[in-house]
Scaffold this motif. Sequence first.
Motif, PDB file in Angstrom:
ATOM      1  N   VAL A  14       0.853  -1.186   0.000  1.00 14.84           N
ATOM      2  CA  VAL A  14       0.000   0.000   0.000  1.00 14.84           C
ATOM      3  C   VAL A  14       0.892   1.240   0.000  1.00 14.84           C
ATOM      4  CG1 VAL A  14      -1.784   1.268   1.226  1.00 14.84           C
ATOM      5  CG2 VAL A  14      -1.804  -1.237   1.253  1.00 14.84           C
ATOM      6  N   ILE A  15       0.799   2.002  -1.077  1.00  9.88           N
ATOM      7  CA  ILE A  15       1.613   3.203  -1.205  1.00  9.88           C
ATOM      8  C   ILE A  15       0.938   4.346  -0.460  1.00  9.88           C
ATOM      9  CG2 ILE A  15       2.651   4.851  -2.786  1.00  9.88           C
ATOM     10  CD1 ILE A  15       3.889   2.109  -2.939  1.00  9.88           C
ATOM     11  N   ILE A  16       1.654   4.930   0.477  1.00  9.22           N
ATOM     12  CA  ILE A  16       1.145   6.057   1.256  1.00  9.22           C
ATOM     13  C   ILE A  16       1.946   7.298   0.901  1.00  9.22           C
ATOM     14  CG2 ILE A  16       0.789   6.957   3.591  1.00  9.22           C
ATOM     15  CD1 ILE A  16       0.634   4.080   4.569  1.00  9.22           C
ATOM     16  N   ILE A  17       1.251   8.399   0.719  1.00 10.48           N
ATOM     17  CA  ILE A  17       1.931   9.665   0.454  1.00 10.48           C
ATOM     18  C   ILE A  17       2.064  10.426   1.767  1.00 10.48           C
ATOM     19  CG2 ILE A  17       1.843  11.859  -0.774  1.00 10.48           C
ATOM     20  CD1 ILE A  17       0.310  10.521  -2.985  1.00 10.48           C
ATOM     21  N   LYS A  18       3.298  10.661   2.168  1.00  8.42           N
ATOM     22  CA  LYS A  18       3.566  11.399   3.397  1.00  8.42           C
ATOM     23  C   LYS A  18       4.110  12.783   3.042  1.00  8.42           C
ATOM     24  CE  LYS A  18       4.250   7.363   6.319  1.00  8.42           C
ATOM     25  NZ  LYS A  18       5.095   6.681   7.330  1.00  8.42           N
ATOM     26  N   GLU A  19       3.577  13.775   3.718  1.00 10.00           N
ATOM     27  CA  GLU A  19       3.913  15.158   3.380  1.00 10.00           C
ATOM     28  C   GLU A  19       5.010  15.708   4.286  1.00 10.00           C
ATOM     29  OE1 GLU A  19       1.573  19.319   2.303  1.00 10.00           O
ATOM     30  OE2 GLU A  19       0.586  17.773   3.497  1.00 10.00           O
ATOM     31  N   VAL A  20       5.927  16.419   3.653  1.00  6.64           N
ATOM     32  CA  VAL A  20       6.977  17.144   4.374  1.00  6.64           C
ATOM     33  C   VAL A  20       6.830  18.619   4.013  1.00  6.64           C
ATOM     34  CG1 VAL A  20       9.452  17.389   4.737  1.00  6.64           C
ATOM     35  CG2 VAL A  20       8.500  15.138   4.278  1.00  6.64           C
ATOM     36  N   LYS A  21       6.553  19.454   5.018  1.00  6.44           N
ATOM     37  CA  LYS A  21       6.238  20.857   4.773  1.00  6.44           C
ATOM     38  C   LYS A  21       7.449  21.749   5.046  1.00  6.44           C
ATOM     39  CE  LYS A  21       1.309  20.369   5.893  1.00  6.44           C
ATOM     40  NZ  LYS A  21       0.199  20.873   6.725  1.00  6.44           N
ATOM     41  N   GLY A  30      12.648   5.343   2.032  1.00  8.91           N
ATOM     42  CA  GLY A  30      13.238   4.054   2.359  1.00  8.91           C
ATOM     43  C   GLY A  30      12.211   3.043   2.824  1.00  8.91           C
ATOM     44  N   ASP A  31      11.108   3.536   3.416  1.00  9.75           N
ATOM     45  CA  ASP A  31      10.027   2.659   3.864  1.00  9.75           C
ATOM     46  C   ASP A  31       9.083   2.284   2.732  1.00  9.75           C
ATOM     47  OD1 ASP A  31      11.045   2.733   6.434  1.00  9.75           O
ATOM     48  OD2 ASP A  31       9.704   4.340   7.102  1.00  9.75           O
ATOM     49  N   GLY A  32       9.326   2.826   1.531  1.00  4.81           N
ATOM     50  CA  GLY A  32       8.481   2.502   0.387  1.00  4.81           C
ATOM     51  C   GLY A  32       7.325   3.453   0.174  1.00  4.81           C
ATOM     52  N   ASP A  33       7.288   4.569   0.896  1.00  3.93           N
ATOM     53  CA  ASP A  33       6.203   5.542   0.750  1.00  3.93           C
ATOM     54  C   ASP A  33       6.621   6.692  -0.160  1.00  3.93           C
ATOM     55  OD1 ASP A  33       4.575   4.137   2.605  1.00  3.93           O
ATOM     56  OD2 ASP A  33       5.658   5.079   4.258  1.00  3.93           O
ATOM     57  N   LYS A  34       5.623   7.309  -0.776  1.00  2.74           N
ATOM     58  CA  LYS A  34       5.882   8.501  -1.573  1.00  2.74           C
ATOM     59  C   LYS A  34       5.965   9.711  -0.651  1.00  2.74           C
ATOM     60  CE  LYS A  34       3.702   6.943  -5.863  1.00  2.74           C
ATOM     61  NZ  LYS A  34       2.725   7.271  -6.931  1.00  2.74           N
ATOM     62  N   VAL A  35       6.641  10.745  -1.130  1.00  2.00           N
ATOM     63  CA  VAL A  35       6.804  11.967  -0.345  1.00  2.00           C
ATOM     64  C   VAL A  35       6.261  13.147  -1.149  1.00  2.00           C
ATOM     65  CG1 VAL A  35       8.472  13.584   0.637  1.00  2.00           C
ATOM     66  CG2 VAL A  35       8.793  11.126   0.959  1.00  2.00           C
ATOM     67  N   GLU A  82      19.607   9.468  -5.225  1.00  2.00           N
ATOM     68  CA  GLU A  82      19.156   8.181  -5.747  1.00  2.00           C
ATOM     69  C   GLU A  82      18.127   7.499  -4.859  1.00  2.00           C
ATOM     70  OE1 GLU A  82      22.596   5.829  -6.356  1.00  2.00           O
ATOM     71  OE2 GLU A  82      23.290   6.980  -8.096  1.00  2.00           O
ATOM     72  N   ALA A  83      17.833   8.073  -3.699  1.00  2.00           N
ATOM     73  CA  ALA A  83      16.833   7.469  -2.814  1.00  2.00           C
ATOM     74  C   ALA A  83      15.417   7.642  -3.343  1.00  2.00           C
ATOM     75  CB  ALA A  83      16.940   8.058  -1.417  1.00  2.00           C
ATOM     76  N   ALA A  92       8.766   9.704  -5.575  1.00  2.00           N
ATOM     77  CA  ALA A  92       8.454   8.287  -5.354  1.00  2.00           C
ATOM     78  C   ALA A  92       9.717   7.545  -4.935  1.00  2.00           C
ATOM     79  CB  ALA A  92       7.880   7.669  -6.627  1.00  2.00           C
ATOM     80  N   PRO A  93       9.556   6.462  -4.166  1.00  2.00           N
ATOM     81  CA  PRO A  93      10.741   5.685  -3.776  1.00  2.00           C
ATOM     82  C   PRO A  93      11.402   5.051  -4.984  1.00  2.00           C
ATOM     83  CG  PRO A  93       8.733   4.541  -3.155  1.00  2.00           C
ATOM     84  CD  PRO A  93       8.313   5.896  -3.612  1.00  2.00           C
ATOM     85  N   ALA A  94      12.715   5.069  -5.011  1.00  2.00           N
ATOM     86  CA  ALA A  94      13.452   4.453  -6.109  1.00  2.00           C
ATOM     87  C   ALA A  94      13.403   2.947  -5.960  1.00  2.00           C
ATOM     88  CB  ALA A  94      14.899   4.948  -6.115  1.00  2.00           C
TER      89      ALA A  94
END
Length: 214
Positions: free
Chosen positions: A95-102, A124-129, A159-160, A179-181
Motif C-alpha cells: 500500500v503506497i502512502i503519500i507522506k507530506e513534508v512541509k 526508504g520505507d516505500g512511501d511517496k513523499v 538516488e533514494a 516516489a521511492p526508487a
Amino acid sequence: MWRRPIPPIDKRSAKSFIRTNERIRAREVRVIDENGEQLGVMAPFDALKMARERTLDLVEISPNAVPPVCKIQDYGKFLYEKDKSDRAARKKQKVIIIKEVKFSVTVDEHDYQTKKNQAVRFLGDGDKVKASLRFKGRQMAHRDLGYKIINRLILDIGEAGLVEFMPRMEGTTLHAIIAPAKKAEIQQPPAPKKISAPRPVEAVEEAVVSPVEA
C-alpha cells in the motif's frame, strides 16, 4: 401446487457470491469430483445426488463457462482455503502512502536537514513523499526562493527517490511528488574482482625444476 422449500441462504455463499447445492440453477453442469477427475456433463440434480452420497457439497466454481463447471468438495474447506489465499495475496500487496513534508520560505538549515532526513526515511520505507511549501502574503513575490528549496531537496535526496511530479504551483502552495526508487536502481555496482599478479617466471621455473642429487 406443492413446491419444494428453498433452503435458507448460506451467509458465506451470499458473501462470496458462490452458488452451492440446490442454488445451482443451470440446466446442466460439467462436474469435477473431489480428486479432480472429470465426471462429464449432467443435470445439477444428478451431480448433487453424487455429492450427497459422498457427504460433500456441489460448488459452482466457474459460473461463466458453458456449461458451468461445478466441483464436488467440502464447501467449508473450500471457503477456508479461499480466504487463506486471499489473505496471502493481500499481504503481498504494498500500500503506497503519500507522506507530506512541509517547508517554509524562511526555513533554517537545521529544520531543512531534519525534514530532508524525514523524506529519505519515508522513501526508504516505500512511501511517496509530497514536499510542499506554502507562501504567505508578500512571500508570493519571492516564489523563486521556494523553488530553490524544493529543488535542493530533490538534489539532496538523490538516488533514494525519483521525481514523479516536478515542482509546481497550486494556489499559494508549491509542491512536488517524489516516489521511492526501485531497489535495483540504488544498488551499488559490485566491486571488481581482484586479479592476483602473475608469478615471476624465475619463481615458476624454480618451483618446477627439482634440485640435482649429489
